[in-house]
Design an enzyme around this catalytic site. Sequence first.
Site, PDB file in Angstrom:
ATOM      1  N   VAL A 161       0.841  -1.193   0.000  1.00 54.26           N
ATOM      2  CA  VAL A 161       0.000   0.000   0.000  1.00 54.26           C
ATOM      3  C   VAL A 161       0.879   1.246   0.000  1.00 54.26           C
ATOM      4  O   VAL A 161       1.845   1.333   0.767  1.00 54.26           O
ATOM      5  CB  VAL A 161      -0.927   0.030   1.238  1.00 54.26           C
ATOM      6  CG1 VAL A 161      -1.866   1.235   1.175  1.00 54.26           C
ATOM      7  CG2 VAL A 161      -1.732  -1.265   1.346  1.00 54.26           C
ATOM      8  N   ILE A 164       0.152   8.343   0.499  1.00 56.87           N
ATOM      9  CA  ILE A 164       0.619   9.651   0.045  1.00 56.87           C
ATOM     10  C   ILE A 164       0.260  10.695   1.091  1.00 56.87           C
ATOM     11  O   ILE A 164      -0.912  11.007   1.298  1.00 56.87           O
ATOM     12  CB  ILE A 164      -0.007  10.035  -1.313  1.00 56.87           C
ATOM     13  CG1 ILE A 164       0.278   8.968  -2.366  1.00 56.87           C
ATOM     14  CG2 ILE A 164       0.513  11.398  -1.774  1.00 56.87           C
ATOM     15  CD1 ILE A 164      -0.408   9.228  -3.699  1.00 56.87           C
ATOM     16  N   GLY A 165       1.266  11.234   1.760  1.00 51.97           N
ATOM     17  CA  GLY A 165       1.025  12.170   2.859  1.00 51.97           C
ATOM     18  C   GLY A 165       0.787  11.411   4.147  1.00 51.97           C
ATOM     19  O   GLY A 165      -0.244  11.544   4.804  1.00 51.97           O
ATOM     20  N   GLY A 169       2.768   8.151  10.268  1.00 56.53           N
ATOM     21  CA  GLY A 169       2.646   6.727   9.998  1.00 56.53           C
ATOM     22  C   GLY A 169       1.478   6.041  10.677  1.00 56.53           C
ATOM     23  O   GLY A 169       1.468   4.805  10.796  1.00 56.53           O
ATOM     24  N   GLN A 192       8.035  14.486  10.860  1.00 54.65           N
ATOM     25  CA  GLN A 192       7.130  13.349  10.798  1.00 54.65           C
ATOM     26  C   GLN A 192       7.883  12.063  10.489  1.00 54.65           C
ATOM     27  O   GLN A 192       7.600  11.008  11.073  1.00 54.65           O
ATOM     28  CB  GLN A 192       6.054  13.595   9.742  1.00 54.65           C
ATOM     29  CG  GLN A 192       5.004  14.615  10.174  1.00 54.65           C
ATOM     30  CD  GLN A 192       3.892  14.789   9.159  1.00 54.65           C
ATOM     31  OE1 GLN A 192       4.073  14.525   7.968  1.00 54.65           O
ATOM     32  NE2 GLN A 192       2.745  15.241   9.613  1.00 54.65           N
ATOM     33  N   CYS A 344     -11.987  26.581  12.881  1.00 50.61           N
ATOM     34  CA  CYS A 344     -12.246  25.457  11.978  1.00 50.61           C
ATOM     35  C   CYS A 344     -13.422  24.615  12.485  1.00 50.61           C
ATOM     36  O   CYS A 344     -14.272  24.178  11.693  1.00 50.61           O
ATOM     37  CB  CYS A 344     -11.008  24.581  11.836  1.00 50.61           C
ATOM     38  SG  CYS A 344      -9.703  25.306  10.811  1.00 50.61           S
TER      39      CYS A 344
END
Length: 374
Positions: A161, A164-165, A169, A192, A344
């Site tokens: 797999v 992306i981004g 993890g 990260q 937000c």
Amino acid sequence: MAAIKYQSLVKELLSLAEIEINGSKPWDIQVHDERFYKRVITEVELGLGESYMDGWWEVEKLDEMIYRIVRADLQKKAKRNLKIALRLAGFYLFNMQSRHRAFIIGERHYDLGNDLFQNMLDKRMNYSCAYWKNADNLDEAQENKLDLICKKLYLKTGMRVLDIGCGWGAFGKYAAEKYGVEVVGITVSKEQVILGKELCRGLPVELHLQDYHDVDEKFDRIVSVGMIEHVGYKNYRTYFKVAERNLKDDGLFLLHTIGEVRSTKSTDAWTHKYIFPNGMLPSIAQLAKAVENLFVIEDLHNFGADYDKTLMAWFNNFNSNWDKIKNKYSERFYRMWKYFLLSCAGAFRARNKNQLWQIVLSKRGIPGGYFSIR
């Protein structure tokens, strides 16, 4: 005279959202500096956010105030001036998210400090909307989200797999532990990668400091959670071409993204300056155009209301743990981050602007159809 005019305009606008100046309701603004009025009228979102950071006004329930502003569509009613238009002109004239600019967001946001995010997020370090169905707390809701993604992708032991981004993890660790898959994660954040490798140690999870353009190998599945918000409308087609190139013909691609109900080409000036430089939210129309003749849209799931709960949980964690990290950050940073999280939350609560979509894509369509999972 001019000062009185600005004050009158602000009061008139806020009244449309049932917000009073120096009123008694929890969402009423308490003004501490008269310069607030001119700043809001002349600089709109940027002026509102910066004046809060500077302590020019206060409100008991910031999230409720923003909810009312967004629900009443005050952004449309407050016209942008030339100064703001010029500040955001780069989104229209230039490719603000080009390959050579890819690492800016990592350096200016995700690399702020792992300690900040560890004291704000859930135990698995998910920095995206949780799924609150049958969940009593943030940890449960985030595990629900991870499991929902795994089930929607129909993961099987031995699959490879691409994430992306990948953040720290969280998905890779969960999918490897629970579903026996191998995961390759990419991110543009050095911090990260450092912490993510530690968290995923001993598992078949690779994390790389890498831009999505540079991935070139086939995967059984692809997942991208909260990353396309940094890709930009000029690059959506390229982004999906990269995904199509790296996905096996019988594979599935799950995209998890915040979205706008209207197609835009920039973010607001405050968010661009302080939180997500060069970021922007896609619309369904923009995404649909970008995937045309590349993917079949198998499933679309909107659970944007869950982001309100997620953001409030993040703020409660951040606020309660502030004493642990405040020596590293300023009081102005605290007000900035508080404004970011609560504004937000209010915007998602309004439901007429920000959404959260999970979209499942296939390259050729699933024979017999795709069974949607909720």
